[in-house]
Every structure is written in structure tokens, then in C-alpha cells.
Design a protein around this motif. Structure first.
Motif, PDB file in Angstrom:
ATOM      1  N   ILE A  60       0.843  -1.203   0.000  1.00 42.85           N
ATOM      2  CA  ILE A  60       0.000   0.000   0.000  1.00 42.85           C
ATOM      3  C   ILE A  60       0.872   1.245   0.000  1.00 42.85           C
ATOM      4  O   ILE A  60       0.700   2.153  -0.826  1.00 42.85           O
ATOM      5  N   ASP A  61       1.821   1.304   0.923  1.00 41.89           N
ATOM      6  CA  ASP A  61       2.717   2.470   0.993  1.00 41.89           C
ATOM      7  C   ASP A  61       3.553   2.595  -0.275  1.00 41.89           C
ATOM      8  O   ASP A  61       3.786   3.701  -0.770  1.00 41.89           O
ATOM      9  N   TYR A  62       3.999   1.459  -0.789  1.00 45.86           N
ATOM     10  CA  TYR A  62       4.824   1.474  -2.006  1.00 45.86           C
ATOM     11  C   TYR A  62       4.057   2.087  -3.173  1.00 45.86           C
ATOM     12  O   TYR A  62       4.557   2.987  -3.863  1.00 45.86           O
ATOM     13  N   SER A  63       2.852   1.602  -3.423  1.00 43.84           N
ATOM     14  CA  SER A  63       2.108   2.061  -4.594  1.00 43.84           C
ATOM     15  C   SER A  63       1.771   3.546  -4.486  1.00 43.84           C
ATOM     16  O   SER A  63       1.850   4.280  -5.485  1.00 43.84           O
ATOM     17  N   GLN A  64       1.420   4.004  -3.293  1.00 45.60           N
ATOM     18  CA  GLN A  64       1.101   5.418  -3.136  1.00 45.60           C
ATOM     19  C   GLN A  64       2.350   6.294  -3.308  1.00 45.60           C
ATOM     20  O   GLN A  64       2.288   7.360  -3.912  1.00 45.60           O
ATOM     21  N   HIS A  65       3.468   5.822  -2.785  1.00 40.21           N
ATOM     22  CA  HIS A  65       4.706   6.581  -2.950  1.00 40.21           C
ATOM     23  C   HIS A  65       5.098   6.643  -4.425  1.00 40.21           C
ATOM     24  O   HIS A  65       5.527   7.696  -4.921  1.00 40.21           O
ATOM     25  N   LEU A  66       4.924   5.537  -5.139  1.00 41.87           N
ATOM     26  CA  LEU A  66       5.276   5.505  -6.560  1.00 41.87           C
ATOM     27  C   LEU A  66       4.397   6.465  -7.365  1.00 41.87           C
ATOM     28  O   LEU A  66       4.888   7.187  -8.239  1.00 41.87           O
ATOM     29  N   ILE A  67       3.103   6.480  -7.072  1.00 45.57           N
ATOM     30  CA  ILE A  67       2.190   7.401  -7.764  1.00 45.57           C
ATOM     31  C   ILE A  67       2.629   8.844  -7.548  1.00 45.57           C
ATOM     32  O   ILE A  67       2.721   9.634  -8.492  1.00 45.57           O
ATOM     33  N   ASN A  68       2.916   9.189  -6.296  1.00 49.72           N
ATOM     34  CA  ASN A  68       3.310  10.565  -5.985  1.00 49.72           C
ATOM     35  C   ASN A  68       4.679  10.910  -6.570  1.00 49.72           C
ATOM     36  O   ASN A  68       4.895  12.015  -7.084  1.00 49.72           O
ATOM     37  N   LEU A  69       5.591   9.948  -6.492  1.00 49.53           N
ATOM     38  CA  LEU A  69       6.961  10.167  -6.940  1.00 49.53           C
ATOM     39  C   LEU A  69       7.034  10.442  -8.441  1.00 49.53           C
ATOM     40  O   LEU A  69       7.846  11.245  -8.904  1.00 49.53           O
ATOM     41  N   THR A  70       6.176   9.777  -9.197  1.00 56.22           N
ATOM     42  CA  THR A  70       6.252   9.850 -10.661  1.00 56.22           C
ATOM     43  C   THR A  70       5.109  10.652 -11.274  1.00 56.22           C
ATOM     44  O   THR A  70       4.959  10.656 -12.497  1.00 56.22           O
ATOM     45  N   ALA A  71       4.317  11.316 -10.427  1.00 55.70           N
ATOM     46  CA  ALA A  71       3.176  12.115 -10.903  1.00 55.70           C
ATOM     47  C   ALA A  71       2.249  11.280 -11.787  1.00 55.70           C
ATOM     48  O   ALA A  71       1.800  11.723 -12.851  1.00 55.70           O
ATOM     49  N   SER A  72       1.985  10.052 -11.346  1.00 55.34           N
ATOM     50  CA  SER A  72       1.074   9.146 -12.054  1.00 55.34           C
ATOM     51  C   SER A  72       1.482   8.921 -13.503  1.00 55.34           C
ATOM     52  O   SER A  72       0.640   8.912 -14.416  1.00 55.34           O
ATOM     53  N   ALA A  73       2.775   8.737 -13.735  1.00 58.93           N
ATOM     54  CA  ALA A  73       3.247   8.461 -15.093  1.00 58.93           C
ATOM     55  C   ALA A  73       2.692   7.123 -15.578  1.00 58.93           C
ATOM     56  O   ALA A  73       2.432   6.220 -14.779  1.00 58.93           O
ATOM     57  N   PRO A  74       2.487   6.966 -16.881  1.00 60.56           N
ATOM     58  CA  PRO A  74       2.045   5.668 -17.416  1.00 60.56           C
ATOM     59  C   PRO A  74       2.976   4.553 -16.944  1.00 60.56           C
ATOM     60  O   PRO A  74       4.177   4.768 -16.775  1.00 60.56           O
ATOM     61  N   GLN A  75       2.405   3.363 -16.773  1.00 58.44           N
ATOM     62  CA  GLN A  75       3.189   2.293 -16.144  1.00 58.44           C
ATOM     63  C   GLN A  75       2.914   0.938 -16.787  1.00 58.44           C
ATOM     64  O   GLN A  75       1.767   0.606 -17.103  1.00 58.44           O
ATOM     65  N   LEU A  76       3.977   0.169 -16.955  1.00 57.62           N
ATOM     66  CA  LEU A  76       3.871  -1.265 -17.203  1.00 57.62           C
ATOM     67  C   LEU A  76       4.185  -1.980 -15.901  1.00 57.62           C
ATOM     68  O   LEU A  76       5.222  -1.726 -15.283  1.00 57.62           O
ATOM     69  N   LEU A  77       3.296  -2.859 -15.487  1.00 54.01           N
ATOM     70  CA  LEU A  77       3.409  -3.556 -14.204  1.00 54.01           C
ATOM     71  C   LEU A  77       3.310  -5.055 -14.426  1.00 54.01           C
ATOM     72  O   LEU A  77       2.355  -5.528 -15.053  1.00 54.01           O
ATOM     73  N   ILE A  78       4.277  -5.786 -13.892  1.00 55.44           N
ATOM     74  CA  ILE A  78       4.250  -7.250 -13.957  1.00 55.44           C
ATOM     75  C   ILE A  78       3.797  -7.795 -12.605  1.00 55.44           C
ATOM     76  O   ILE A  78       4.252  -7.341 -11.548  1.00 55.44           O
ATOM     77  N   SER A  79       2.884  -8.770 -12.643  1.00 55.00           N
ATOM     78  CA  SER A  79       2.444  -9.429 -11.406  1.00 55.00           C
ATOM     79  C   SER A  79       2.444 -10.938 -11.602  1.00 55.00           C
ATOM     80  O   SER A  79       2.343 -11.435 -12.730  1.00 55.00           O
ATOM     81  N   PHE A  80       2.580 -11.645 -10.498  1.00 51.95           N
ATOM     82  CA  PHE A  80       2.475 -13.102 -10.496  1.00 51.95           C
ATOM     83  C   PHE A  80       1.200 -13.503  -9.771  1.00 51.95           C
ATOM     84  O   PHE A  80       0.798 -12.865  -8.785  1.00 51.95           O
ATOM     85  N   HIS A  81       0.583 -14.588 -10.259  1.00 47.29           N
ATOM     86  CA  HIS A  81      -0.656 -15.079  -9.669  1.00 47.29           C
ATOM     87  C   HIS A  81      -0.514 -16.576  -9.425  1.00 47.29           C
ATOM     88  O   HIS A  81      -0.293 -17.352 -10.357  1.00 47.29           O
ATOM     89  N   TYR A  82      -0.612 -16.955  -8.149  1.00 48.55           N
ATOM     90  CA  TYR A  82      -0.455 -18.365  -7.768  1.00 48.55           C
ATOM     91  C   TYR A  82      -1.059 -18.553  -6.381  1.00 48.55           C
ATOM     92  O   TYR A  82      -1.468 -17.577  -5.725  1.00 48.55           O
ATOM     93  N   ASP A  83      -1.134 -19.777  -5.924  1.00 49.50           N
ATOM     94  CA  ASP A  83      -1.685 -20.093  -4.601  1.00 49.50           C
ATOM     95  C   ASP A  83      -0.632 -19.772  -3.541  1.00 49.50           C
ATOM     96  O   ASP A  83       0.321 -20.523  -3.355  1.00 49.50           O
ATOM     97  N   GLN A  84      -0.826 -18.646  -2.844  1.00 53.45           N
ATOM     98  CA  GLN A  84       0.166 -18.190  -1.869  1.00 53.45           C
ATOM     99  C   GLN A  84       0.346 -19.172  -0.726  1.00 53.45           C
ATOM    100  O   GLN A  84       1.405 -19.198  -0.077  1.00 53.45           O
ATOM    101  N   SER A  85      -0.653 -20.028  -0.485  1.00 50.11           N
ATOM    102  CA  SER A  85      -0.540 -21.005   0.609  1.00 50.11           C
ATOM    103  C   SER A  85       0.481 -22.096   0.310  1.00 50.11           C
ATOM    104  O   SER A  85       0.933 -22.799   1.222  1.00 50.11           O
ATOM    105  N   LEU A  86       0.889 -22.227  -0.959  1.00 51.30           N
ATOM    106  CA  LEU A  86       1.831 -23.277  -1.334  1.00 51.30           C
ATOM    107  C   LEU A  86       3.268 -22.919  -1.005  1.00 51.30           C
ATOM    108  O   LEU A  86       4.099 -23.803  -0.790  1.00 51.30           O
ATOM    109  N   ILE A  87       3.558 -21.621  -0.996  1.00 57.20           N
ATOM    110  CA  ILE A  87       4.943 -21.189  -0.812  1.00 57.20           C
ATOM    111  C   ILE A  87       4.950 -19.736  -0.345  1.00 57.20           C
ATOM    112  O   ILE A  87       4.087 -18.941  -0.725  1.00 57.20           O
TER     113      ILE A  87
END
Length: 213
Positions: A135-162
Motif C-alpha cells: 500500500i505504501d509502495y504504490s502510493q509513494h510511486l504514484i506521488n513520486l512519478t506524478a502518475s506516469a504511465p506504467q507497465l506492471l508485472i504481477s504473479f498469480h499463484y496459490d500463496q498457501s503453497l509457498i
């Protein structure tokens, strides 16, 4: 997550998150950012990614933030460039032609020091942080870069496995962090052929965050 965790990972070369090639999602979808040569991309928690080499080869200027000094030193050694190093409070700026890397705590970097950027490429930052820091990271990034366009990579998996990192970040969580500032578009959704850490079924997704008008 403590700084010591990442310093230890780099010291022990436990850097499975470092790809030995340019991320194919970046190469395939970079045009979504609609950048021209000479414009500037910010990469938070950049490590020594080869994506930096690729962006520079496209004529793009790069700014990055990285906690670990060994990672930054290795990046410039692999680029074959000797940077100028200056101290800015708790941060150390490594500067060379077309590239600025701020070594230290990302959360202490401010907009005045970073300067203007035309886009953000988050390849391994959001997914590297536990939920209470995202939460803090994303808000700091938005403010830091004045909401510049962004490419974001995410992973999706069962967090209970690892345990992470990388952490599972759902589509709903991406929206919770960024929908107040961006229209969010899914550009790619691919199954990791060998699974996460070679074991666990996972998907890798690429999001385009387009600033709200």
C-alpha cells in the motif's frame, strides 16, 4: 520485510528473480507506453536487470532505485560504464550517460531528486514486497512519478503453497492500489511454463496503467 533480507540474498547470490535475458513481456509490449527516444523510464527496485540494457539500446533514458550496492555495482560493471557517484542524504546517486540509479531505500527517494519521468516499468517491485508494504509502495510511486504511465508485472499463484517473494498479487489488489489514478488494462496473461520456482503453477501478467484524464 527488512533491508537485511535483500542484502543477504544478494550477498549469497540468491537472485532467482534475476532473468538472464530481457523480459519478453517488456520487449513485446513496450510500445504500449508510446515513448520516443530520449524519454525517461523509472524502474523501482531495479536490481541489475538486463531490461535496463535493452531500454538503453532503444534510446530510452533510465532511472532506477535499488537498495543493494552490490547489485548497482554489478549493473554498471556489466554495462561497461564507470558512473559518477554522489551522496544525497541517505541515498547514493550513480550517474552515467542516459542512466541514473539511486542506491538506498526507495521510500526516501523524492520527486525533487528523481526528476521528471515519462513512464514507469515495475518488473519486480510490487511483487517483491509483503502486503503491508505494498500500500505504501504504490502510493509513494504514484506521488513520486506524478502518475506516469506504467507497465506492471504481477504473479498469480496459490500463496498457501509457498512463501514469497515473489508474492501473489491479484487483479483485485492491482485495482485497489492503482484504480484511483489509472485506467488498468491487462496486456498479457501467460502461464509460467516451468512454474514458480520450478514447482508451483503460476501465471505472469502484464498490466498497462494509463493515467486518468
Amino acid at each position: 520485510m527488512q533491508h537485511d533480507f535483500w542484502h543477504q540474498r544478494w550477498q549469497n547470490q540468491q537472485i532467482g528473480f534475476h532473468l538472464d535475458a530481457v523480459n519478453p513481456l517488456l520487449a513485446a509490449h513496450f510500445q504500449a507506453l508510446n515513448l520516443q527516444a530520449g524519454q525517461r523510464v523509472f524502474i523501482p527496485l531495479c536490481g541489475k536487470t538486463l531490461d535496463i540494457h535493452w531500454l538503453l539500446s532503444q534510446g530510452i533514458q533510465v532511472a532506477g532505485a535499488e537498495l543493494n550496492q552490490l547489485a548497482v555495482d554489478t549493473l554498471f560493471a556489466e554495462l561497461g560504464v564507470t558512473p559518477t557517484i554522489t551522496e544525497h542524504g541517505s541515498l547514493r546517486l550513480y550517474h552515467a550517460e542516459h542512466i541514473d540509479i539511486f542506491q538506498g531505500d526507495f521510500f526516501t527517494l523524492d520527486k525533487g531528486l528523481l526528476g521528471d519521468v515519462d513512464a514507469v516499468y515495475d518488473r519486480a517491485a510490487l511483487i517483491a514486497l509483503p502486503a503491508n508494504m505494498r500500500i505504501d509502495y504504490s502510493q509513494h510511486l504514484i506521488n513520486l512519478t506524478a502518475s506516469a504511465p506504467q507497465l506492471l508485472i504481477s504473479f498469480h499463484y496459490d500463496q498457501s503453497l509457498i512463501e514469497g517473494p515473489p508474492f501473489n498479487v491479484s487483479a483485485e489488489e492491482v485495482a485497489a492500489h492503482y484504480a484511483q489514478a489509472y485506467d488498468i488494462h491487462l496486456l498479457a496473461d501467460e502461464i509460467l511454463p516451468t512454474g514458480l520456482k520450478g514447482k508451483f503453477p503460476a501465471q505472469e501478467k502484464l498490466w498497462f496503467l494509463n493515467p486518468l484524464k
